[in-house]
Design an enzyme around this catalytic site. Sequence first.
Site, PDB file in Angstrom:
ATOM      1  N   ASP A  20     -11.107  14.052 -28.994  1.00 51.65           N
ATOM      2  CA  ASP A  20     -10.163  15.150 -28.829  1.00 51.65           C
ATOM      3  C   ASP A  20      -8.812  14.613 -28.385  1.00 51.65           C
ATOM      4  O   ASP A  20      -8.690  13.985 -27.329  1.00 51.65           O
ATOM      5  CB  ASP A  20     -10.696  16.135 -27.780  1.00 51.65           C
ATOM      6  CG  ASP A  20      -9.773  17.322 -27.594  1.00 51.65           C
ATOM      7  OD1 ASP A  20      -9.914  18.294 -28.346  1.00 51.65           O
ATOM      8  OD2 ASP A  20      -8.903  17.270 -26.695  1.00 51.65           O
ATOM      9  N   TYR A  35      -0.356  14.592 -26.284  1.00 52.44           N
ATOM     10  CA  TYR A  35      -0.900  13.403 -25.622  1.00 52.44           C
ATOM     11  C   TYR A  35      -0.208  12.102 -26.053  1.00 52.44           C
ATOM     12  O   TYR A  35      -0.420  11.059 -25.431  1.00 52.44           O
ATOM     13  CB  TYR A  35      -2.396  13.266 -25.906  1.00 52.44           C
ATOM     14  CG  TYR A  35      -3.239  14.449 -25.512  1.00 52.44           C
ATOM     15  CD1 TYR A  35      -2.728  15.513 -24.769  1.00 52.44           C
ATOM     16  CD2 TYR A  35      -4.578  14.520 -25.895  1.00 52.44           C
ATOM     17  CE1 TYR A  35      -3.517  16.596 -24.434  1.00 52.44           C
ATOM     18  CE2 TYR A  35      -5.371  15.602 -25.547  1.00 52.44           C
ATOM     19  CZ  TYR A  35      -4.839  16.641 -24.829  1.00 52.44           C
ATOM     20  OH  TYR A  35      -5.630  17.710 -24.496  1.00 52.44           O
ATOM     21  N   LYS A  88      -4.231  18.943 -31.747  1.00 56.33           N
ATOM     22  CA  LYS A  88      -3.660  20.255 -31.442  1.00 56.33           C
ATOM     23  C   LYS A  88      -2.145  20.211 -31.594  1.00 56.33           C
ATOM     24  O   LYS A  88      -1.519  19.211 -31.232  1.00 56.33           O
ATOM     25  CB  LYS A  88      -3.984  20.670 -30.001  1.00 56.33           C
ATOM     26  CG  LYS A  88      -5.395  20.376 -29.535  1.00 56.33           C
ATOM     27  CD  LYS A  88      -5.563  20.671 -28.051  1.00 56.33           C
ATOM     28  CE  LYS A  88      -6.824  20.042 -27.511  1.00 56.33           C
ATOM     29  NZ  LYS A  88      -6.701  18.585 -27.327  1.00 56.33           N
ATOM     30  N   HIS A 126      -2.530  24.731 -29.439  1.00 53.11           N
ATOM     31  CA  HIS A 126      -2.796  24.194 -28.100  1.00 53.11           C
ATOM     32  C   HIS A 126      -2.777  25.274 -27.021  1.00 53.11           C
ATOM     33  O   HIS A 126      -3.314  25.068 -25.928  1.00 53.11           O
ATOM     34  CB  HIS A 126      -1.771  23.107 -27.775  1.00 53.11           C
ATOM     35  CG  HIS A 126      -2.254  22.115 -26.774  1.00 53.11           C
ATOM     36  ND1 HIS A 126      -1.923  20.789 -26.812  1.00 53.11           N
ATOM     37  CD2 HIS A 126      -3.056  22.244 -25.689  1.00 53.11           C
ATOM     38  CE1 HIS A 126      -2.493  20.147 -25.812  1.00 53.11           C
ATOM     39  NE2 HIS A 126      -3.172  21.022 -25.115  1.00 53.11           N
TER      40      HIS A 126
END
Length: 282
Positions: free
Chosen positions: A46, A51, A81, A115
């Site tokens: 994930d 990120y 996401k 998200h």
Amino acid sequence: MSIPKKYTLLSKDHIPTVALGTYNIPAQKTTKLVEHALEQGYRHFDTAVLYNNEQEVALGISNWLHSHPTVERSDIFYTTKIWHTEFGYEKAKQAIIECVRAVGDLGYIDLLLMHSPLGGKKLRLETWKALQEALDEGLVKNIGVSSFGVKHLKELFDWDGLKYKPVVNQIEISPWCMRQELADYCKKEGLIVEAYAPLTHGYKLQDETVEKIAAELGKSPSQILIRWSLQHGYVPLPKTQNVTRLRENLEVYDFEISDEQMKLLDHPDAYEPTDWECTNAP
């Protein structure tokens, strides 16, 4: 209580029931960590635009697949996401293209999520339209949401442009943030509930009850919290940068927390999120 290694999504695709979360893992460490995780048996990863390690996660999977030719790409489940600053039809279309580019020779995204519900109804629905088109175009295999409350899900289900329901709602869930009404609503509508921050960012690993049950079962506190999520029917996304703990966090299928122990762990009236909260966003 036997927990399957995979659940079936509304799309009939299969999703591994434990994933490695990669939030806050530095990009320079991510590729090797993903390769180590695959060696330990992880098949679900994930990540997110936020990120800043999408390419590194994908590269780790790609490297490992090249060195393990008997394993198919379809055996690995890759989730990413798009962030709310990329919501809206045109922005989302471009964001999806960038997410697909980031996977390189993996070729496609197994699951693409919004998200959050931030930005308001208009942008949410425009973004979902773009995600549905990406599904039809074969750029992604499945689409879903994260941190959506019941209100946001009902809004989507009532929209006359809805062609595909989300297959997943990824929300923070732990014994101290159970969100039972939301989780039950998702299950009723056929969505898989993914539990992010199942280890409470470490805040509750020394909880007296967790430590007591861990000692009784000969397991670690982390394993107890991951197993708790599994026994509630969720897909936990534990994160670790520790190679030793990678294996430990996956060794959660060979024991069972009793009904009595589960009741001790459950805190249905508690509300202690350890991450952002936007399931109540307008």
